[in-house]
Design a protein around this motif. Structure first.
Motif, PDB file in Angstrom:
ATOM      1  N   GLY A  83       0.766  -1.238   0.000  1.00 28.00           N
ATOM      2  CA  GLY A  83       0.000   0.000   0.000  1.00 28.00           C
ATOM      3  C   GLY A  83       0.797   1.286   0.000  1.00 28.00           C
ATOM      4  O   GLY A  83       0.233   2.362   0.192  1.00 28.00           O
ATOM      5  N   TYR A  84       2.106   1.225  -0.221  1.00 26.60           N
ATOM      6  CA  TYR A  84       2.925   2.445  -0.212  1.00 26.60           C
ATOM      7  C   TYR A  84       2.630   3.299  -1.442  1.00 26.60           C
ATOM      8  O   TYR A  84       2.390   2.782  -2.540  1.00 26.60           O
ATOM      9  N   THR A  85       2.663   4.629  -1.244  1.00 30.41           N
ATOM     10  CA  THR A  85       2.369   5.556  -2.340  1.00 30.41           C
ATOM     11  C   THR A  85       3.621   6.038  -3.060  1.00 30.41           C
ATOM     12  O   THR A  85       3.543   6.498  -4.186  1.00 30.41           O
ATOM     13  N   SER A  86       4.781   5.974  -2.399  1.00 29.27           N
ATOM     14  CA  SER A  86       6.029   6.322  -3.068  1.00 29.27           C
ATOM     15  C   SER A  86       7.144   5.403  -2.575  1.00 29.27           C
ATOM     16  O   SER A  86       7.135   4.983  -1.415  1.00 29.27           O
ATOM     17  N   ILE A  87       8.063   5.095  -3.487  1.00 25.14           N
ATOM     18  CA  ILE A  87       9.180   4.213  -3.162  1.00 25.14           C
ATOM     19  C   ILE A  87      10.458   4.878  -3.687  1.00 25.14           C
ATOM     20  O   ILE A  87      10.625   5.066  -4.897  1.00 25.14           O
ATOM     21  N   GLN A 127       6.330   6.685  -7.905  1.00 25.07           N
ATOM     22  CA  GLN A 127       5.198   7.362  -7.272  1.00 25.07           C
ATOM     23  C   GLN A 127       3.883   6.820  -7.825  1.00 25.07           C
ATOM     24  O   GLN A 127       3.757   6.574  -9.029  1.00 25.07           O
ATOM     25  N   MET A 128       2.901   6.628  -6.935  1.00 24.35           N
ATOM     26  CA  MET A 128       1.555   6.294  -7.383  1.00 24.35           C
ATOM     27  C   MET A 128       0.922   7.540  -7.991  1.00 24.35           C
ATOM     28  O   MET A 128       0.857   8.584  -7.349  1.00 24.35           O
ATOM     29  N   ILE A 129       0.457   7.432  -9.226  1.00 21.29           N
ATOM     30  CA  ILE A 129      -0.163   8.578  -9.882  1.00 21.29           C
ATOM     31  C   ILE A 129      -1.646   8.321 -10.179  1.00 21.29           C
ATOM     32  O   ILE A 129      -2.296   9.139 -10.816  1.00 21.29           O
ATOM     33  N   ALA A 130      -2.152   7.174  -9.715  1.00 19.80           N
ATOM     34  CA  ALA A 130      -3.561   6.835  -9.936  1.00 19.80           C
ATOM     35  C   ALA A 130      -4.223   6.504  -8.608  1.00 19.80           C
ATOM     36  O   ALA A 130      -3.592   5.965  -7.698  1.00 19.80           O
TER      37      ALA A 130
END
Length: 315
Positions: A83-87, A127-130
Motif C-alpha cells: 500500500g505504499y504511495t512512493s518508493i 510514485q503512485m499517480i492513480a
C-alpha cells in the motif's frame, strides 16, 4: 482498559458522551473542531483527523547495494502490494545502474498506477499517480477470472489443433493476471488499514477481505500452473482433449462455487477430484499439473466456505 462514560441528554432527541481529557490534549482538540466517527454496528470508531490522510500515504526508503540489482523488482512489488504511495530507491556508485533500471522497468510494467517520477545520479523515485480506490475488488476478481477462462480456451484450442500460438498466448497472458493480483493485494492491504477505503473498493465488511484475497491468490496460482503446462507442451510433452476438459471443468466449477455458491458445481468438483485421484493415473508432468489444478480448484471452493461463514457472522 475501556472507560465507562454516562450518556448525557442533549436536546429532546439526542444523547451525548464526553471524551477523555487526556485524549483531547494528546491530539490538541478544542471546542468547535471536527472529529471523525464511523458506525461499526456494535461500536463506534472515533478519530482526531481523517484516517486516510494518516494511513494511506506511506513513503518507503530502499537501499540497493551492488549485487542486489535483480532483487529490485521483487522489493518494489512488495512495497506496492503493502500500500505504499512512493518508493525511493537509493544506490551507491558501484551499483550496475543499467541492470537496476531494467528491473525497475520490469516491475512498473506489472503494477497499475505506479510510475517512475524522478531519476537522479544516486536514486529513483517511484510514485503512485492513480487512485486505485476507484477500482472495486470485485471488478479486479472478475478480470482475473476472465483471463483464466481465456487461458483455458486457448489450451482447448491447442489440444484440438496443435498450434503453438495458443500456448504462447497462455504464457503472455499470465503477466496481466499477475498485474491484477498485485493490484488486489494492494487494495486488501489498504482496506485493512482503513474501513473507509474498504467501502470505496466495495467491501464494507472487512472480514470478507480474507476469502476474497484467498480466492484471488488461488486464481493467480492456477494461472501459474497453466503457464507451467504450456511450457512443457512447448518442449514436446502431449496433452489430450479429455485431460484439458478435466482442467476446464475443475476451474469452472471452482469459480461458480465461489461466485454463486452453486451446489451442483460443488458436487461436480468433488466427483472430478475423487475420480482423478482414485483411478491410478500414470504419474508424469501432465498428470501432476492436472492434480495441482484439481487441488487448487478445491481451494476456490474453500474460499466460498470462508465467505459464507464470515458473511453470517456479520449479519
Amino acid at each position: 482498559m475501556p472507560l465507562a462514560r454516562k450518556l448525557i441528554r442533549l436536546g429532546k432527541a439526542s444523547l451525548a458522551v464526553t471524551l477523555p481529557s487526556k485524549w483531547l490534549k494528546k491530539h490538541d482538540l478544542k471546542e468547535g473542531q471536527d472529529i471523525y466517527i464511523e458506525d461499526r454496528d456494535e461500536y463506534l470508531e472515533i478519530w482526531p483527523k481523517p484516517r486516510e490522510a494518516e494511513e494511506i500515504k506511506q513513503d518507503a526508503q530502499v537501499e540497493i547495494e551492488p549485487g542486489e540489482e535483480k532483487s529490485a523488482e521483487r522489493i518494489i512489488i512488495s512495497y506496492y502490494s503493502a500500500g505504499y504511495t512512493s518508493i525511493r530507491i537509493s544506490y551507491p556508485k558501484k551499483t550496475n545502474k543499467t541492470l537496476l533500471k531494467e528491473n525497475i522497468r520490469r516491475s512498473l510494467l506489472r503494477l497499475v498506477g505506479l510510475e517512475a517520477f524522478e531519476e537522479e545520479e544516486n536514486y529513483f523515485l517511484l510514485q503512485m499517480i492513480a487512485d486505485t480506490s476507484t477500482i472495486s475488488i470485485e471488478k479486479i476478481i472478475s478480470r482475473m477470472e476472465l483471463l483464466l477462462k481465456n487461458n483455458l480456451r486457448d489450451l482447448e484450442e491447442y489440444a484440438r489443433t496443435g498450434h503453438m500460438q495458443y500456448l504462447k498466448s497462455v504464457i503472455e497472458r499470465d503477466e496481466e493476471l499477475d498485474k491484477f493480483y498485485f493490484l488486489l493485494s494492494r487494495q486488501v492491504a489498504l482496506s485493512l488499514k482503513s474501513s473507509s477505503y474498504a467501502e470505496k473498493v466495495g467491501i464494507p465488511q472487512r472480514p470478507l477481505l480474507l476469502p476474497y484475497f484467498n480466492y484471488a491468490k488461488t486464481l493467480e496460482r492456477l494461472g501459474d500452473v497453466l503457464v507451467s503446462l504450456a511450457r512443457i507442451l512447448q518442449r514436446g510433452q502431449t496433452v489430450t482433449e479429455e485431460q484439458v476438459e478435466v482442467i476446464k471443468k475443475a476451474v469452472t466449477c471452482g469459480i461458480n462455487a465461489f461466485q454463486k455458491g452453486d451446489k451442483v458445481s460443488k458436487k461436480e468438483l468433488g466427483k472430478l477430484y475423487s475420480s482423478f485421484f482414485t483411478q491410478g493415473k500414470e504419474l508424469n508432468l501432465i498428470t501432476y499439473l492436472i492434480g495441482n489444478v484439481l487441488s487448487l480448484s478445491l481451494d476456490l471452493l474453500e474460499a466460498r466456505v470462508d465467505f459464507e461463514a464470515l458473511s453470517s457472522v456479520q449479519k
